[in-house]
Design a protein around this motif. Structure first.
Motif, mmCIF file in Angstrom:
data_model
loop_
_atom_site.group_PDB
_atom_site.id
_atom_site.type_symbol
_atom_site.label_atom_id
_atom_site.label_comp_id
_atom_site.label_asym_id
_atom_site.label_seq_id
_atom_site.Cartn_x
_atom_site.Cartn_y
_atom_site.Cartn_z
ATOM 1 N N ALA A 83 0.819 -1.031 0.122
ATOM 2 C CA ALA A 83 0.087 0.143 0.162
ATOM 3 C C ALA A 83 0.933 1.434 0.194
ATOM 4 O O ALA A 83 0.733 2.161 -0.863
ATOM 5 C CB ALA A 83 -1.100 0.330 0.674
ATOM 6 N N ASN A 84 1.641 0.903 0.842
ATOM 7 C CA ASN A 84 3.271 2.118 0.876
ATOM 8 C C ASN A 84 3.389 2.907 -0.734
ATOM 9 O O ASN A 84 4.202 4.026 -0.839
ATOM 10 C CB ASN A 84 3.792 1.819 1.904
ATOM 11 N N VAL A 85 3.434 1.751 -1.988
ATOM 12 C CA VAL A 85 3.111 1.971 -3.112
ATOM 13 C C VAL A 85 3.248 3.439 -3.908
ATOM 14 O O VAL A 85 3.450 4.503 -4.186
ATOM 15 C CB VAL A 85 3.766 1.268 -4.034
ATOM 16 N N ALA A 86 2.476 3.397 -3.290
ATOM 17 C CA ALA A 86 2.037 4.587 -3.695
ATOM 18 C C ALA A 86 1.530 6.126 -2.759
ATOM 19 O O ALA A 86 0.760 7.101 -3.030
ATOM 20 C CB ALA A 86 -0.193 4.588 -3.658
ATOM 21 N N SER A 87 2.217 5.932 -2.213
ATOM 22 C CA SER A 87 2.540 7.458 -0.408
ATOM 23 C C SER A 87 3.564 7.975 -0.626
ATOM 24 O O SER A 87 4.014 7.295 -1.386
ATOM 25 C CB SER A 87 2.509 6.129 0.675
ATOM 26 N N SER A 88 3.932 8.908 -0.517
ATOM 27 C CA SER A 88 4.998 9.682 -0.497
ATOM 28 C C SER A 88 6.086 9.517 1.206
ATOM 29 O O SER A 88 6.567 10.234 0.567
ATOM 30 C CB SER A 88 4.381 11.176 -0.696
ATOM 31 N N LEU A 89 5.321 9.438 2.133
ATOM 32 C CA LEU A 89 5.861 9.046 3.178
ATOM 33 C C LEU A 89 6.586 7.509 3.012
ATOM 34 O O LEU A 89 6.439 6.658 2.393
ATOM 35 C CB LEU A 89 5.388 8.443 4.200
ATOM 36 N N VAL A 93 8.818 5.255 8.686
ATOM 37 C CA VAL A 93 7.816 6.177 8.687
ATOM 38 C C VAL A 93 6.277 6.112 9.337
ATOM 39 O O VAL A 93 5.306 6.755 10.087
ATOM 40 C CB VAL A 93 7.861 7.802 7.795
ATOM 41 N N GLU A 94 5.786 5.984 7.662
ATOM 42 C CA GLU A 94 4.095 5.648 7.847
ATOM 43 C C GLU A 94 3.593 4.853 8.748
ATOM 44 O O GLU A 94 2.344 4.767 9.440
ATOM 45 C CB GLU A 94 3.783 5.574 6.047
ATOM 46 N N ARG A 95 4.685 3.133 9.093
ATOM 47 C CA ARG A 95 4.512 2.409 9.447
ATOM 48 C C ARG A 95 3.767 3.310 11.497
ATOM 49 O O ARG A 95 2.959 2.917 12.024
ATOM 50 C CB ARG A 95 5.088 1.578 10.114
ATOM 51 N N PHE A 96 4.328 4.425 11.118
ATOM 52 C CA PHE A 96 4.008 5.201 12.863
ATOM 53 C C PHE A 96 2.873 6.158 13.405
ATOM 54 O O PHE A 96 2.873 6.410 14.062
ATOM 55 C CB PHE A 96 6.182 5.252 13.299
ATOM 56 N N ARG A 97 2.786 6.441 12.241
ATOM 57 C CA ARG A 97 1.396 7.630 12.112
ATOM 58 C C ARG A 97 0.517 7.259 12.819
ATOM 59 O O ARG A 97 0.123 5.534 12.522
ATOM 60 C CB ARG A 97 1.524 8.055 10.746
ATOM 61 N N SER A 98 0.114 8.208 13.384
ATOM 62 C CA SER A 98 -1.262 7.210 14.003
ATOM 63 C C SER A 98 -1.951 9.260 14.703
ATOM 64 O O SER A 98 -1.733 9.549 15.229
ATOM 65 C CB SER A 98 -0.453 7.504 16.088
ATOM 66 N N ARG A 170 14.456 4.987 0.019
ATOM 67 C CA ARG A 170 15.731 5.725 0.052
ATOM 68 C C ARG A 170 15.623 7.169 -0.117
ATOM 69 O O ARG A 170 15.925 7.799 0.292
ATOM 70 C CB ARG A 170 17.504 5.231 -0.602
ATOM 71 N N ASP A 171 14.720 7.485 -0.830
ATOM 72 C CA ASP A 171 14.586 8.753 -1.509
ATOM 73 C C ASP A 171 13.269 9.179 -0.936
ATOM 74 O O ASP A 171 13.748 10.565 -0.608
ATOM 75 C CB ASP A 171 14.271 8.682 -3.320
ATOM 76 N N ARG A 172 12.450 8.840 -0.213
ATOM 77 C CA ARG A 172 11.028 9.163 -0.076
ATOM 78 C C ARG A 172 11.426 9.701 1.594
ATOM 79 O O ARG A 172 11.826 10.336 1.609
ATOM 80 C CB ARG A 172 10.608 8.254 0.387
ATOM 81 N N MET A 173 12.969 8.659 2.137
ATOM 82 C CA MET A 173 13.414 9.088 3.446
ATOM 83 C C MET A 173 14.470 10.308 3.506
ATOM 84 O O MET A 173 14.260 10.710 4.436
ATOM 85 C CB MET A 173 14.268 7.622 4.245
#
Length: 408
Positions: A83-89, A93-98, A170-173
Motif C-alpha cells: 500500500a505504501n507504494v502509492a504513498s509519498s511517505l 515513518v508511515e507505519r508509526f503515523r497515528s 531511500r529517496d522518500r526517507m
C-alpha cells in the motif's frame, strides 16, 4: 523547564541502543526538570514497559495502537509495504503515523504550557500537530541516526524489484528527513559525522550540536571477569533490528567458518531480544552457536566473552554496544560502519575489519594471544573512561536546549 518528550514507544525493556541513550539522558534531566512523556504502546509488553516511565518522567500519557498477532503481522507488513507504494511517505515513518498520538498531543498542548518539545527520533514527526507549532514552545528533533543513510546502505547491492523498492524508500526517507528536520527549531545529533551530514549534505541551518555517547563504567565493571576453557565470541544487540540480523547472518555465513576451521571448539553467542526464526535456527545448525534471546542482564555474558564482534554493514548514529564492551574490558572486533561516530583508534582500542578474511584473522588473533587481547582491552578501558558520563551528556543536551529557548 517543563519538557514535553515524544517517542513512538516506551523505553523499557532497556534492550535497544536508542532507548538506553534516551533513558540515561532523561533520568538525569528528570532530576532537575518536569518531564511529560507522551508515547505509543502496541502490545502487552509495551504496556508493561510503560509502567516504568516514572523512572524518567514526571507523568506519562500513551496512545495505544494494538499490534496484530505475529502471523497476521507478517501479512499486515506485506500489505502495508504494498500500500505504501502509492504513498509519498517512507514506510518506516508511515507505519508509526497515528491519529491517536496526534489527538493526544493536541490535547496536551492545549491543556499545558511547555518550555520545550522534544521529538525523540524522526518517526513521531508524521504525527506531530504542526498546525500548533507557531503558538507553541521551541521544538527540538533528537536524531539518534541519519535515517536516510541507513536506507541508502540497505539499498546497496540489491537487484531487480528489491532494488527498486529499497531505492524508492531511500529517496522518500531522504526527502522526508530533510524536509521535516528543517521544520524543527533545532536538531541535536549524536556524532560529529551525523551533524556534518545534516549541515553539509542536507543543508540544515538549525543543527544545535552533538550529544556525546556516555557509558556507566561502574555498572559494567561491577561483576568479576570470568574465562571459559571454550573460546567465546559474542555479539550483543536487539535482534528485531534489521541491521543486527544482517550483521549476524553475514558473520555466520562468511566469517564464522574461517574461525571454526582454525579453532573448531570456539563458540559464538548471540545475545539480544526477539531473534527472528532465521537467527533462532542458528542454535540448532551444529556450528557451535548459542542464541539467548532476551536476557535479564547482559553483563555475565560480556564479562565471560573473549571477544565481542560488531559486524554491522548497515547503520547510523553511534553504537553503544562498543562502549559497553570496552567498559566490560572485552576486546572488540568491528567493521568501520559498526564503530562509526565513536572516538576509537584501530589497533589500540578496537580492531577494525570489513572483509570476512580480515575479520576472521583479527578474531583469531585475539583468541590465540590472550595477552594481546588483554592489552587491547586495557587501552579500551582507559579510553572509555574519558567520554562524558551520562550526567555530563545530559548537561550538554540541556545547555543546547536552554540556549535555543533563550534565543526564541
Amino acid at each position: 523547564m517543563r519538557i514535553l518528550w515524544i517517542k513512538t514507544s516506551p523505553l523499557h525493556p532497556l534492550t535497544r541502543g536508542g532507548d538506553l541513550r534516551t533513558f540515561h539522558l532523561l533520568r538525569h534531566l528528570h532530576q532537575r526538570h518536569e518531564v511529560t512523556f507522551v508515547g505509543m504502546t502496541a502490545d502487552a509488553g509495551q504496556v508493561a514497559g510503560a509502567l516504568h516511565s516514572t523512572e524518567y518522567s514526571s507523568q506519562s500519557f500513551w496512545a495505544h495502537e494494538p499490534k496484530a498477532s505475529l502471523q497476521l503481522a507478517r501479512w499486515k507488513f506485506l500489505a502495508g509495504a504494498l500500500a505504501n507504494v502509492a504513498s509519498s511517505l517512507p514506510y518506516a515513518v508511515e507505519r508509526f503515523r497515528s491519529s491517536k498520538l496526534l489527538n493526544l498531543l493536541i490535547a496536551k498542548l492545549k491543556e499545558e504550557r511547555y518550555d520545550l518539545l522534544i521529538s525523540d527520533f524522526l518517526f513521531p514527526s508524521a504525527s506531530l500537530p504542526w498546525m500548533s507549532k507557531s503558538l507553541s514552545c521551541p521544538w527540538v528533533l533528537f536524531q539518534h541516526n541519519v535515517e536516510s543513510m541507513i536506507w541508502r546502505r540497505r539499498a546497496e547491492g540489491k537487484v531487480g524489484l528489491s532494488a527498486r523498492y529499497y531505492q524508492s524508500q531511500r529517496d522518500r526517507m531522504l526527502f522526508f528527513e530533510r524536509h521535516y528536520s528543517s521544520r524543527f527549531d533545532g536538531v541535536l545529533a549524536v556524532s560529529d559525522e551525523d551533524a556534518r551530514i545534516f549541515k553539509e549534505e542536507m543543508n540544515l541551518s538549525n543543527v544545535l550540536g552533538v550529544v556525546p555517547t556516555g557509558v556507566d563504567l561502574d555498572y559494567f565493571q561491577s561483576l568479576p571477569r570470568t574465562h571459559s576453557p571454550i573460546p567465546t565470541v559474542m555479539f550483543m544487540g536487539s535482534m528485531d533490528w534489521y541491521a543486527n540480523v544482517d550483521g549476524v547472518n553475514w558473520f555466520v555465513e562468511t566469517v564464522w567458518p574461517l574461525v571454526q576451521r582454525e579453532m573448531p571448539q570456539a563458540m559464538f553467542v548471540v545475545v539480544g531480544r526477539k531473534p527472528p526464526a532465521e537467527i533462532q535456527a542458528l542454535a540448532t545448525s551444529g556450528r557451535n552457536i548459542e542464541v539467548t534471546g532476551t536476557v535479564p542482564d547482559v553483563r555475565p555474558y560480556l564479562r565471560g566473552a573473549d571477544v565481542v564482534v560488531v559486524p554491522l554493514r548497515i547503520g547510523g548514529g553511534t553504537r553503544l554496544k562498543i562502549y559497553e564492551a570496552m567498559a566490560a574490558e572485552v576486546p572488540v572486533v568491528s567493521t568501520h560502519i559498526g564503530a562509526e561516530g565513536l572516538d576509537v583508534k584501530n589497533g589500540r582500542h578496537v580492531l577494525l575489519a570489513d572483509t570476512a578474511e580480515d575479520t576472521a584473522a583479527k578474531v583469531l588473533q585475539v583468541l590465540r594471544t590472550p595477552a594481546f587481547g588483554a592489552e587491547l582491552a586495557r587501552h579500551a578501558l582507559e579510553e572509555v573512561a574519558r567520554p562524558c558520563s551520562w550526567a555530563a551528556a545530559a548537561q550538554i543536551f540541556e545547555d543546547a536546549c536552554v540556549s535555543l529557548i533563550q534565543k526564541s
